[in-house]
Design a protein around this motif. Structure first.
Motif, PDB file in Angstrom:
ATOM      1  N   LYS A 253       0.850  -1.196   0.000  1.00 50.90           N
ATOM      2  CA  LYS A 253       0.000   0.000   0.000  1.00 50.90           C
ATOM      3  C   LYS A 253       0.884   1.243   0.000  1.00 50.90           C
ATOM      4  CE  LYS A 253      -1.654  -1.752   3.701  1.00 50.90           C
ATOM      5  NZ  LYS A 253      -2.348  -2.038   4.986  1.00 50.90           N
ATOM      6  N   GLN A 254       0.535   2.196  -0.880  1.00 52.73           N
ATOM      7  CA  GLN A 254       1.364   3.399  -1.028  1.00 52.73           C
ATOM      8  C   GLN A 254       0.580   4.689  -0.791  1.00 52.73           C
ATOM      9  OE1 GLN A 254       4.569   2.848  -4.294  1.00 52.73           O
ATOM     10  NE2 GLN A 254       2.746   1.873  -5.153  1.00 52.73           N
ATOM     11  N   GLY A 255      -0.515   4.609  -0.052  1.00 56.77           N
ATOM     12  CA  GLY A 255      -1.275   5.804   0.267  1.00 56.77           C
ATOM     13  C   GLY A 255      -1.808   6.490  -0.969  1.00 56.77           C
ATOM     14  N   ALA A 256      -1.484   7.775  -1.123  1.00 56.55           N
ATOM     15  CA  ALA A 256      -1.984   8.561  -2.244  1.00 56.55           C
ATOM     16  C   ALA A 256      -1.462   8.064  -3.592  1.00 56.55           C
ATOM     17  CB  ALA A 256      -1.618  10.033  -2.054  1.00 56.55           C
ATOM     18  N   ARG A 257      -0.421   7.231  -3.576  1.00 55.72           N
ATOM     19  CA  ARG A 257       0.116   6.671  -4.826  1.00 55.72           C
ATOM     20  C   ARG A 257      -0.571   5.372  -5.217  1.00 55.72           C
ATOM     21  NH1 ARG A 257       6.145   5.662  -4.512  1.00 55.72           N
ATOM     22  NH2 ARG A 257       5.768   5.139  -6.705  1.00 55.72           N
ATOM     23  N   GLY A 258      -1.561   4.937  -4.440  1.00 55.41           N
ATOM     24  CA  GLY A 258      -2.275   3.723  -4.782  1.00 55.41           C
ATOM     25  C   GLY A 258      -1.634   2.494  -4.172  1.00 55.41           C
ATOM     26  N   ALA A 274      -4.869   5.469  -6.432  1.00 50.46           N
ATOM     27  CA  ALA A 274      -5.730   5.820  -5.308  1.00 50.46           C
ATOM     28  C   ALA A 274      -6.939   6.596  -5.819  1.00 50.46           C
ATOM     29  CB  ALA A 274      -4.954   6.656  -4.293  1.00 50.46           C
ATOM     30  N   LEU A 275      -8.020   6.556  -5.054  1.00 48.28           N
ATOM     31  CA  LEU A 275      -9.213   7.312  -5.414  1.00 48.28           C
ATOM     32  C   LEU A 275      -8.910   8.807  -5.293  1.00 48.28           C
ATOM     33  CD1 LEU A 275     -12.180   6.535  -6.119  1.00 48.28           C
ATOM     34  CD2 LEU A 275     -12.751   7.106  -3.759  1.00 48.28           C
ATOM     35  N   PRO A 276      -9.256   9.602  -6.303  1.00 48.98           N
ATOM     36  CA  PRO A 276      -8.932  11.034  -6.259  1.00 48.98           C
ATOM     37  C   PRO A 276      -9.905  11.806  -5.370  1.00 48.98           C
ATOM     38  CG  PRO A 276     -10.057  10.519  -8.312  1.00 48.98           C
ATOM     39  CD  PRO A 276      -9.854   9.208  -7.594  1.00 48.98           C
ATOM     40  N   VAL A 277      -9.706  11.720  -4.051  1.00 51.38           N
ATOM     41  CA  VAL A 277     -10.564  12.426  -3.096  1.00 51.38           C
ATOM     42  C   VAL A 277      -9.690  13.211  -2.123  1.00 51.38           C
ATOM     43  CG1 VAL A 277     -12.400  10.700  -3.233  1.00 51.38           C
ATOM     44  CG2 VAL A 277     -10.613  10.465  -1.491  1.00 51.38           C
ATOM     45  N   ALA A 310     -10.301  -2.152  -3.249  1.00 51.58           N
ATOM     46  CA  ALA A 310      -9.689  -1.800  -1.966  1.00 51.58           C
ATOM     47  C   ALA A 310      -9.347  -0.313  -1.917  1.00 51.58           C
ATOM     48  CB  ALA A 310      -8.441  -2.648  -1.730  1.00 51.58           C
ATOM     49  N   ASN A 311      -8.791   0.224  -3.012  1.00 52.70           N
ATOM     50  CA  ASN A 311      -8.492   1.651  -3.060  1.00 52.70           C
ATOM     51  C   ASN A 311      -9.762   2.491  -2.999  1.00 52.70           C
ATOM     52  OD1 ASN A 311      -5.686   1.732  -3.111  1.00 52.70           O
ATOM     53  ND2 ASN A 311      -5.574   1.497  -5.326  1.00 52.70           N
ATOM     54  N   LEU A 312     -10.820   2.032  -3.658  1.00 55.51           N
ATOM     55  CA  LEU A 312     -12.088   2.747  -3.638  1.00 55.51           C
ATOM     56  C   LEU A 312     -12.626   2.855  -2.215  1.00 55.51           C
ATOM     57  CD1 LEU A 312     -14.668   3.963  -4.930  1.00 55.51           C
ATOM     58  CD2 LEU A 312     -15.478   1.617  -5.260  1.00 55.51           C
ATOM     59  N   CYS A 313     -12.696   1.732  -1.511  1.00 50.82           N
ATOM     60  CA  CYS A 313     -13.248   1.729  -0.156  1.00 50.82           C
ATOM     61  C   CYS A 313     -12.372   2.542   0.801  1.00 50.82           C
ATOM     62  CB  CYS A 313     -13.405   0.298   0.344  1.00 50.82           C
ATOM     63  SG  CYS A 313     -14.694  -0.637  -0.513  1.00 50.82           S
ATOM     64  N   ALA A 314     -11.057   2.389   0.692  1.00 51.69           N
ATOM     65  CA  ALA A 314     -10.159   3.163   1.556  1.00 51.69           C
ATOM     66  C   ALA A 314     -10.289   4.654   1.265  1.00 51.69           C
ATOM     67  CB  ALA A 314      -8.717   2.707   1.358  1.00 51.69           C
ATOM     68  N   GLY A 315     -10.421   5.013  -0.013  1.00 55.26           N
ATOM     69  CA  GLY A 315     -10.583   6.412  -0.378  1.00 55.26           C
ATOM     70  C   GLY A 315     -11.871   7.006   0.155  1.00 55.26           C
ATOM     71  N   LEU A 316     -12.950   6.237   0.132  1.00 54.25           N
ATOM     72  CA  LEU A 316     -14.210   6.723   0.691  1.00 54.25           C
ATOM     73  C   LEU A 316     -14.097   6.919   2.200  1.00 54.25           C
ATOM     74  CD1 LEU A 316     -16.822   4.582  -1.286  1.00 54.25           C
ATOM     75  CD2 LEU A 316     -16.226   6.983  -1.644  1.00 54.25           C
ATOM     76  N   SER A 317     -13.329   6.069   2.857  1.00 55.16           N
ATOM     77  CA  SER A 317     -13.246   6.147   4.323  1.00 55.16           C
ATOM     78  C   SER A 317     -12.498   7.383   4.798  1.00 55.16           C
ATOM     79  CB  SER A 317     -12.582   4.884   4.887  1.00 55.16           C
ATOM     80  OG  SER A 317     -11.183   4.893   4.686  1.00 55.16           O
ATOM     81  N   VAL A 318     -11.499   7.846   4.054  1.00 55.29           N
ATOM     82  CA  VAL A 318     -10.686   8.970   4.538  1.00 55.29           C
ATOM     83  C   VAL A 318     -11.361  10.315   4.311  1.00 55.29           C
ATOM     84  CG1 VAL A 318      -8.555   7.679   4.137  1.00 55.29           C
ATOM     85  CG2 VAL A 318      -9.371   9.260   2.372  1.00 55.29           C
ATOM     86  N   ARG A 319     -12.532  10.322   3.675  1.00 60.05           N
ATOM     87  CA  ARG A 319     -13.245  11.585   3.479  1.00 60.05           C
ATOM     88  C   ARG A 319     -14.002  12.014   4.730  1.00 60.05           C
ATOM     89  NH1 ARG A 319     -17.007  11.404  -1.576  1.00 60.05           N
ATOM     90  NH2 ARG A 319     -18.022   9.821  -0.296  1.00 60.05           N
ATOM     91  N   HIS A 320     -13.989  11.159   5.767  1.00 64.03           N
ATOM     92  CA  HIS A 320     -14.767  11.433   6.969  1.00 64.03           C
ATOM     93  C   HIS A 320     -13.900  11.241   8.203  1.00 64.03           C
ATOM     94  CE1 HIS A 320     -18.317  11.147   4.373  1.00 64.03           C
ATOM     95  NE2 HIS A 320     -17.784  10.054   3.888  1.00 64.03           N
ATOM     96  N   LEU A 347     -14.875   6.294 -13.318  1.00 64.46           N
ATOM     97  CA  LEU A 347     -15.922   5.392 -12.828  1.00 64.46           C
ATOM     98  C   LEU A 347     -15.980   4.096 -13.624  1.00 64.46           C
ATOM     99  CD1 LEU A 347     -18.910   7.774 -12.049  1.00 64.46           C
ATOM    100  CD2 LEU A 347     -17.396   6.600 -10.446  1.00 64.46           C
ATOM    101  N   GLU A 348     -15.669   4.160 -14.907  1.00 63.59           N
ATOM    102  CA  GLU A 348     -15.703   2.951 -15.728  1.00 63.59           C
ATOM    103  C   GLU A 348     -14.770   1.881 -15.186  1.00 63.59           C
ATOM    104  OE1 GLU A 348     -14.788   4.202 -19.656  1.00 63.59           O
ATOM    105  OE2 GLU A 348     -16.701   5.249 -19.963  1.00 63.59           O
ATOM    106  N   ARG A 349     -13.725   2.315 -14.503  1.00 64.03           N
ATOM    107  CA  ARG A 349     -12.772   1.372 -13.918  1.00 64.03           C
ATOM    108  C   ARG A 349     -13.439   0.462 -12.885  1.00 64.03           C
ATOM    109  NH1 ARG A 349     -10.743  -1.876 -11.988  1.00 64.03           N
ATOM    110  NH2 ARG A 349      -8.771  -2.188 -10.901  1.00 64.03           N
ATOM    111  N   TYR A 350     -14.543   0.943 -12.289  1.00 63.57           N
ATOM    112  CA  TYR A 350     -15.194   0.194 -11.214  1.00 63.57           C
ATOM    113  C   TYR A 350     -16.483  -0.490 -11.665  1.00 63.57           C
ATOM    114  CZ  TYR A 350     -11.980   3.070  -8.516  1.00 63.57           C
ATOM    115  OH  TYR A 350     -10.843   3.680  -8.033  1.00 63.57           O
ATOM    116  N   ALA A 351     -16.655  -0.682 -12.953  1.00 57.67           N
ATOM    117  CA  ALA A 351     -17.890  -1.296 -13.451  1.00 57.67           C
ATOM    118  C   ALA A 351     -18.092  -2.709 -12.910  1.00 57.67           C
ATOM    119  CB  ALA A 351     -17.875  -1.313 -14.980  1.00 57.67           C
ATOM    120  N   PHE A 352     -17.016  -3.413 -12.586  1.00 53.55           N
ATOM    121  CA  PHE A 352     -17.126  -4.790 -12.091  1.00 53.55           C
ATOM    122  C   PHE A 352     -17.847  -4.874 -10.749  1.00 53.55           C
ATOM    123  CE2 PHE A 352     -13.301  -3.047 -10.221  1.00 53.55           C
ATOM    124  CZ  PHE A 352     -13.268  -3.572  -8.941  1.00 53.55           C
TER     125      PHE A 352
END
Length: 377
Positions: A253-258, A274-277, A310-320, A347-352
């Motif tokens: 894991k590299q934080g902001a570097r994904g 990483a999620l751009p948030v 994993a990056n998506l969920c971690a990125g959502l968590s750090v917004r709060h 967003l297309e990256r997360y279609a799965f």
């Protein structure tokens, strides 16, 4: 004009709000377990470890100098320690069992109720310890980082006392800063996958014993600093390849570097951005990352998709602000895709992920999500 919400009659003791903030965890788990990828076991994940009472102060301009006092308008309280993992996993719909020690004080009672009643974590293997004080960590969040102060007395019980006979589980999660417990070795012999991470070494000796323990591990998820320190390498990429010689699946894991990863069993190599948030509070983000990676593994996703989720969920968590209670539910995951916060090509990256979103959450939009708030505030 100030509006005061009606409360209980005078003399009524307060009760914490323990309503389930993630009602969609059940349908999401049903989707996972009906997909044919997740093994049929009593539990998806079994954990053992110390549960903390986390007190997270936010909005600080910095740390208070000696002899001074800072007043802030932000405080979140939530289960911490191994509970970070347990909550994040349960919110995604995983069936989680936890063996832990709980103090017989007010904090211990709250933590037990919050985990079992609010978050749906199975505590049949946990125990209340008479006379033992609940561990407490105070986190001071400032400038996208945090400093912590912890009070913890030694636990009078060992792993063998809590987990004499582990339950059937598809996976388990351990820390390799100490020897892999017997219950995890027993689960691995029965076919469970052992996931592990590494804690920061306060002595900074980075003992080679940690690398030796990896022979008992199937998936290892250190951060870049830990990975480089233990392997005596100078780049995350070199550390990743050194660890891949020891463990079937390695994620750095590299934080902001994904994050970067190698799955030696399939030959896959992957990197996910990483999620751009905007990050407000990183508390518990690594645990959210690990929880999402476990979910993706049980869903049978490719290595690249597991990293992306994993990056998506971690990125959502750090917004709060709020530690474990900042872990996202599927409603927030769905709403993020409908919010317009990121370009459509991202967003297309997360279609799965779409087939795993419960129908009740699709199309609700960002204003239809109720954020889980710290129970004590």
């Amino acid at each position: 004009m100030t509006v005061v919400r009606p409360g209980p009659p005078p003399g009524t003791p307060p009760e914490p709000d323990l309503r389930d903030p993630c009602a969609e965890r059940g349908p999401a788990g049903d989707i996972l377990h009906s997909s044919g990828e997740a093994p049929s076991r009593d539990l998806d994940v079994f954990l053992s470890g110390r549960v903390f009472m986390d007190m997270i102060f936010t909005g600080l301009p910095g740390l208070p100098p000696p002899g001074t006092e800072l007043v802030t308008d932000g405080l979140g309280s939530a289960p911490g320690g191994v509970a970070n993992l347990a909550v994040a996993m349960s919110r995604l719909g995983l069936r989680v069992g936890l063996a832990g020690a709980f103090g017989d004080d007010m904090f211990g009672a709250y933590l037990w109720r919050a985990l079992s009643e609010q978050e749906g974590v199975d505590l049949r293997w946990s125990r209340e310890i008479p006379g033992w004080p609940t561990p407490v960590t105070v986190s001071l969040a400032h400038d996208c980082d945090r400093s912590m102060v912890t009070y913890a007395r030694p636990v009078p019980l060992g792993d063998a006392d809590l987990v004499a006979d582990p339950p059937a589980a598809a996976t388990c999660f351990v820390d390799v800063d100490r020897p892999v417990p017997d219950w995890a070795l027993q689960l691995r012999r029965s076919g469970a996958r052992v996931f592990a991470d590494a804690a920061w070494d306060p002595t900074e000796t980075w003992s080679a014993d940690v690398l030796d323990r990896l022979r008992h591990v199937d998936v290892f998820l250190p951060n870049a600093v830990e990975a480089m320190a233990y392997t005596r390498t100078s780049t995350p990429e070199d550390a990743l390849r050194a660890l891949a010689d020891r463990v079937p699946v390695v994620v750095v894991k590299q934080g902001a570097r994904g994050a970067i990863a190698i799955d030696s069993s399939t030959g896959e190599e992957a990197h996910a951005e990483a999620l751009p948030v905007e990050a407000l509070d990183p508390t518990g983000a690594g645990d959210v990352f690990a929880a999402a990676f476990v979910f993706g593994t049980l869903a049978g996703w490719s290595l690249e998709d597991r990293l992306g989720f994993a990056n998506l969920c971690a990125g959502l968590s750090v917004r709060h602000h709020s530690g474990s209670l900042g872990a996202p539910c599927w409603g927030e995951i769905a709403a993020f895709g409908e919010s317009g916060e990121v370009p459509s090509e991202v967003l297309e990256r997360y279609a799965f992920i779409v087939p795993y979103i419960p129908e009740t959450e699709a199309g609700r939009g960002p204003h239809g999500v109720i954020r889980a708030q710290p129970t004590l505030r």
